[in-house]
Design a protein around this motif. Structure first.
Motif, PDB file in Angstrom:
ATOM      1  N   ILE A 159       4.387  -6.677  -2.704  1.00  0.00           N
ATOM      2  CA  ILE A 159       5.876  -6.808  -2.302  1.00  0.00           C
ATOM      3  C   ILE A 159       6.327  -5.622  -1.247  1.00  0.00           C
ATOM      4  O   ILE A 159       6.723  -6.023   0.115  1.00  0.00           O
ATOM      5  N   PHE A 160       6.041  -4.433  -1.753  1.00  0.00           N
ATOM      6  CA  PHE A 160       6.481  -3.624  -0.914  1.00  0.00           C
ATOM      7  C   PHE A 160       5.673  -3.497   0.546  1.00  0.00           C
ATOM      8  O   PHE A 160       6.084  -3.191   1.661  1.00  0.00           O
ATOM      9  N   LYS A 161       4.172  -3.821   0.389  1.00  0.00           N
ATOM     10  CA  LYS A 161       3.515  -3.648   1.438  1.00  0.00           C
ATOM     11  C   LYS A 161       3.900  -4.840   2.674  1.00  0.00           C
ATOM     12  O   LYS A 161       4.167  -4.353   3.828  1.00  0.00           O
ATOM     13  N   ASN A 162       4.650  -5.842   2.436  1.00  0.00           N
ATOM     14  CA  ASN A 162       5.379  -7.028   2.997  1.00  0.00           C
ATOM     15  C   ASN A 162       6.573  -6.657   3.544  1.00  0.00           C
ATOM     16  O   ASN A 162       6.993  -7.430   4.497  1.00  0.00           O
ATOM     17  N   TYR A 163       7.448  -5.969   2.785  1.00  0.00           N
ATOM     18  CA  TYR A 163       8.739  -5.856   2.932  1.00  0.00           C
ATOM     19  C   TYR A 163       9.336  -4.365   3.094  1.00  0.00           C
ATOM     20  O   TYR A 163      10.701  -4.356   3.310  1.00  0.00           O
ATOM     21  N   LYS A 164       8.470  -3.460   3.110  1.00  0.00           N
ATOM     22  CA  LYS A 164       8.912  -2.189   3.264  1.00  0.00           C
ATOM     23  C   LYS A 164       9.678  -2.051   4.567  1.00  0.00           C
ATOM     24  O   LYS A 164      10.579  -1.111   4.642  1.00  0.00           O
ATOM     25  N   ASP A 165       9.133  -2.547   5.732  1.00  0.00           N
ATOM     26  CA  ASP A 165       9.939  -2.409   6.938  1.00  0.00           C
ATOM     27  C   ASP A 165      11.481  -2.790   7.063  1.00  0.00           C
ATOM     28  O   ASP A 165      11.928  -2.490   7.838  1.00  0.00           O
ATOM     29  N   ILE A 166      11.648  -3.886   6.361  1.00  0.00           N
ATOM     30  CA  ILE A 166      12.891  -4.310   6.148  1.00  0.00           C
ATOM     31  C   ILE A 166      13.820  -3.392   5.408  1.00  0.00           C
ATOM     32  O   ILE A 166      15.109  -2.963   5.462  1.00  0.00           O
ATOM     33  N   LEU A 167      13.162  -3.127   4.129  1.00  0.00           N
ATOM     34  CA  LEU A 167      13.766  -2.256   2.998  1.00  0.00           C
ATOM     35  C   LEU A 167      14.003  -1.149   3.278  1.00  0.00           C
ATOM     36  O   LEU A 167      15.111  -0.209   3.565  1.00  0.00           O
ATOM     37  N   ILE A 168      12.983  -0.195   3.803  1.00  0.00           N
ATOM     38  CA  ILE A 168      12.948   1.117   4.166  1.00  0.00           C
ATOM     39  C   ILE A 168      12.234   1.308   5.437  1.00  0.00           C
ATOM     40  O   ILE A 168      10.974   1.785   5.278  1.00  0.00           O
ATOM     41  N   PRO A 169      12.498   1.227   6.860  1.00  0.00           N
ATOM     42  CA  PRO A 169      11.420   1.187   7.612  1.00  0.00           C
ATOM     43  C   PRO A 169      10.900   2.890   7.967  1.00  0.00           C
ATOM     44  O   PRO A 169      11.603   3.739   7.668  1.00  0.00           O
ATOM     45  N   GLY A 170       9.690   2.752   7.993  1.00  0.00           N
ATOM     46  CA  GLY A 170       9.016   4.040   8.316  1.00  0.00           C
ATOM     47  C   GLY A 170       8.398   4.624   7.074  1.00  0.00           C
ATOM     48  O   GLY A 170       8.008   5.772   7.178  1.00  0.00           O
ATOM     49  N   ILE A 171       8.633   4.281   5.799  1.00  0.00           N
ATOM     50  CA  ILE A 171       8.493   4.617   4.467  1.00  0.00           C
ATOM     51  C   ILE A 171       6.979   4.773   4.370  1.00  0.00           C
ATOM     52  O   ILE A 171       6.184   3.781   4.738  1.00  0.00           O
ATOM     53  N   GLU A 172       6.326   5.837   4.089  1.00  0.00           N
ATOM     54  CA  GLU A 172       4.972   6.005   3.981  1.00  0.00           C
ATOM     55  C   GLU A 172       4.549   5.426   2.608  1.00  0.00           C
ATOM     56  O   GLU A 172       5.180   5.520   1.538  1.00  0.00           O
TER      57      GLU A 172
END
Length: 252
Positions: A159-172
């Motif tokens: 889930i994080f891999k696919n939605y991280k840019d919506i949730l927290i853009p730029g997070i590593e």
């Protein structure tokens, strides 16, 4: 509280025939008269989405909600809606409920359960076909029956891999992987209460921030499912900016 008289009327049958009296139903209304909640104006991010954001596609979104969400995802949406109610204090069970909602959404909407089950069944059949002990084979099959289901950690990573840019853009990946580990470890301890893993559970304050993170994530998953675009979904994390900022700056 206050009392109102309803338009719903009923007749008392205790009186003799011909002397019926119309009695109106009384409705008791209980409300919080604390000025803290009625004088403070609503803020933009008190709401995930404003009508203006979806006005052009409102009818389609509502239709998709009732067709795709209301029945098949009702237990999951109930978890989210319940978590949004104002609460005076944080309880660890809220973390467990929202975590469960995210897991359930992944299972129902983001994995092909039918194919996983078919492959798993074929795999077990091939590996166990030469096993002579039928009693042990039956026992083993019962315990491996749902082994095709991904672990909670795998679900969150996907889930994080696919939605991280919506949730927290730029997070590593390194940072959100640490978050996932802490959330899963905390979830496992609160579920199983294994004394040996007590030290892996995060403190209550951090757990509160992770709960806010999961609320934002679950809202994004559900609203994405009914067709809201990424630009609108990116507004959701702002509702939980305090907790997300804490996680970004303190757990890395």
């Amino acid at each position: 509280s206050m009392s109102l008289r309803s338009n719903n009327e009923f007749t008392s049958f205790k009186l003799p025939k011909g002397q019926e009296q119309v009695i109106y139903e009384t409705i008791e209304i209980y409300y919080n008269d604390n000025e803290q909640y009625i004088t403070e104006p609503n803020k933009r991010y008190d709401f995930f989405v404003k009508y203006q954001d979806i006005a052009g596609d409102f009818n389609n979104i509502v239709q998709r909600w009732f067709e795709d969400v209301e029945e098949s995802l009702r237990p999951i949406t109930n978890i989210l809606l319940d978590s949004l109610h104002y609460k005076k204090s944080f309880d660890e069970t809220e973390f467990l409920f929202v975590f469960q909602g995210v897991e359930a959404f992944h299972r129902r909407c983001l994995q092909n359960t039918t194919i996983l089950k078919e492959h798993h069944k074929a795999y077990l059949k091939e590996k166990l076909k030469s096993m002579a002990d039928k009693e042990f084979k039956s026992w083993l099959l019962q315990r491996l029956n749902y082994a095709y289901e991904p672990f909670a950690r795998v679900r969150l990573e996907s889930i994080f891999k696919n939605y991280k840019d919506i949730l927290i853009p730029g997070i590593e990946k390194k940072q959100y992987s640490l978050w996932i580990k802490q959330m899963v470890d905390s979830r496992n301890f609160l579920t199983h209460f294994d004394p040996d893993s007590a030290d892996k559970k995060v403190d209550s304050t951090t757990l509160y921030h992770y709960t806010s993170l999961l609320k934002a994530l679950l809202a994004i998953l559900i609203l994405k499912h009914i067709g809201l675009n990424d630009e609108i979904l990116a507004l959701i994390p702002k509702t939980y900016s305090y907790s997300l900022d804490k996680l970004i700056n303190e757990i890395k």
